[in-house]
Write an enzyme that holds these catalytic residues in place. Structure first.
Site, mmCIF file in Angstrom:
data_model
loop_
_atom_site.group_PDB
_atom_site.id
_atom_site.type_symbol
_atom_site.label_atom_id
_atom_site.label_comp_id
_atom_site.label_asym_id
_atom_site.label_seq_id
_atom_site.Cartn_x
_atom_site.Cartn_y
_atom_site.Cartn_z
ATOM 1 C CG HIS A 134 -2.152 -0.860 1.019
ATOM 2 N ND1 HIS A 134 -3.303 -0.429 0.408
ATOM 3 C CD2 HIS A 134 -2.387 -2.153 1.369
ATOM 4 C CE1 HIS A 134 -4.203 -1.403 0.399
ATOM 5 N NE2 HIS A 134 -3.662 -2.466 0.978
ATOM 6 C CG ASP A 141 -7.042 -3.187 1.316
ATOM 7 O OD1 ASP A 141 -6.400 -3.942 0.568
ATOM 8 O OD2 ASP A 141 -6.624 -2.810 2.429
ATOM 9 C CD GLU A 199 -4.509 -9.095 2.842
ATOM 10 O OE1 GLU A 199 -4.787 -8.087 2.160
ATOM 11 O OE2 GLU A 199 -3.605 -9.099 3.691
ATOM 12 C CG HIS A 202 -4.151 -6.498 -1.030
ATOM 13 N ND1 HIS A 202 -3.519 -5.670 -0.132
ATOM 14 C CD2 HIS A 202 -3.330 -6.566 -2.108
ATOM 15 C CE1 HIS A 202 -2.374 -5.264 -0.646
ATOM 16 N NE2 HIS A 202 -2.242 -5.796 -1.857
#
Length: 234
Positions: A134, A141, A199, A202
Site C-alpha cells: 500500500h 482494498d 486476502e 486486496h
C-alpha cells in the site's frame, strides 16, 4: 521477506493523485483514520495515475454485469507510518481476542500472535527494496456495494485475521459468498489487477506483488515492478 520481495523495482515516477471519489462508494469515516491513524499530507484515497485508470475500468466492467452496483474503496495509499500503526493495533486486538496480556506472553505465544498479524499485514519496512504494497500507491482494498447502497456480504469483513479471509475459503461451503468474491475478482482481473492470495479484498497493479503474481501465471514473460514506495520528492 515475502516471495514477491525478490522482484526488482524499476520505478516509473508516476505521481500519486486523488481518486475521483464520486465514481465509487466509500466507507465514511475512513476506518483507519477513525482509529487514530494519520495519513499526513495525503489521504487514504490516493493512488498512482495508471492504477486509478485501471480501477475506473474495473468499475465500468462491474456495471456492465451488475448495473448500479459500485466498487467500494476501503483503503488505498497507506504511508509506512500508518502500516506500523495498524500492525500495532492488530497485535493488540489479537491479544484481546485471545484473552492474553502482552507482559505475560511466553516466547511461543508472542510468535503465534505475530504470525497471525503478519498473515494479513505486510511488514512496515522502510527498506526501499521491500516496501509494503500500500505504500507504493499501487494497492487498493475494495469490496462491492449493491444497487440499494448496501455492502455486499463477502462472508468475512476486510482485515479479519483468519482463514476466512482467503479468497477461496467458501468455494465448497457457501456459493453465494464465493460468487460475490469471484465477481469482485473477475472485474478487477479484467482491468489488469492481481489479487493477494491471502486476502479477498486486496488488489494491486504495478507493485512487487502484482509482478510476482503475473510471473506465476506467465513464467515465460518476466515482469518487474513499476512502483516502489512512494516518495513525495518524485
Amino acid at each position: 521477506m515475502r516471495p514477491y520481495h525478490q522482484i526488482p523495482i524499476i520505478e516509473c515516477g508516476e505521481p500519486l493523485i486523488k481518486i475521483p471519489l464520486e465514481l465509487f462508494a466509500l466507507e465514511s469515516p475512513h476506518p483507519y483514520e477513525k482509529l487514530g491513524a494519520s495519513y499526513g499530507e495525503y489521504s487514504p484515497y490516493f493512488l498512482r495515475c495508471s492504477v486509478i485508470e485501471s480501477l475506473i475500468k474495473a468499475q465500468n466492467y462491474l456495471q456492465l454485469l451488475r448495473p448500479h452496483w459500485s466498487i467500494q474503496i476501503f483503503d488505498a495509499y497507506r504511508p509506512v507510518a500508518v502500516q506500523q500503526f495498524m500492525v500495532d493495533y492488530s497485535f493488540a486486538e489479537a491479544l484481546q481476542e485471545r484473552g492474553l496480556i502482552e507482559a505475560d506472553l511466553s516466547l511461543q505465544q508472542r510468535e503465534e500472535v505475530w504470525e497471525a498479524v503478519y498473515e494479513i499485514w505486510a511488514v512496515p519496512s522502510l527498506d526501499m527494496n521491500t516496501p509494503p504494497p500500500h505504500s507504493t500507491g499501487a494497492a487498493v482494498d475494495v469490496t462491492l456495494v449493491d444497487d440499494d447502497g448496501v455492502v455486499v456480504d463477502m462472508g468475512s469483513p476486510i482485515d479479519e485475521m483468519s482463514v476466512r479471509s482467503h479468497p477461496d475459503y467458501y468455494a465448497s461451503s457457501n456459493q453465494q459468498y464465493h460468487a460475490h468474491r469471484q465477481l469482485l475478482h473477475d472485474v478487477m482481473l479484467k482491468a489488469g489487477f492481481q489479487r493477494n492470495p491471502r486476502e479477498w479484498w486486496h488488489f494491486s497493479f504495478g507493485d512487487q506483488m502484482w509482478a510476482w503474481l503475473c510471473n506465476q501465471s506467465n513464467p515465460d514473460h518476466f515482469t518487474s515492478a513499476r512502483y516502489g514506495r512512494f516518495d513525495r520528492n518524485m
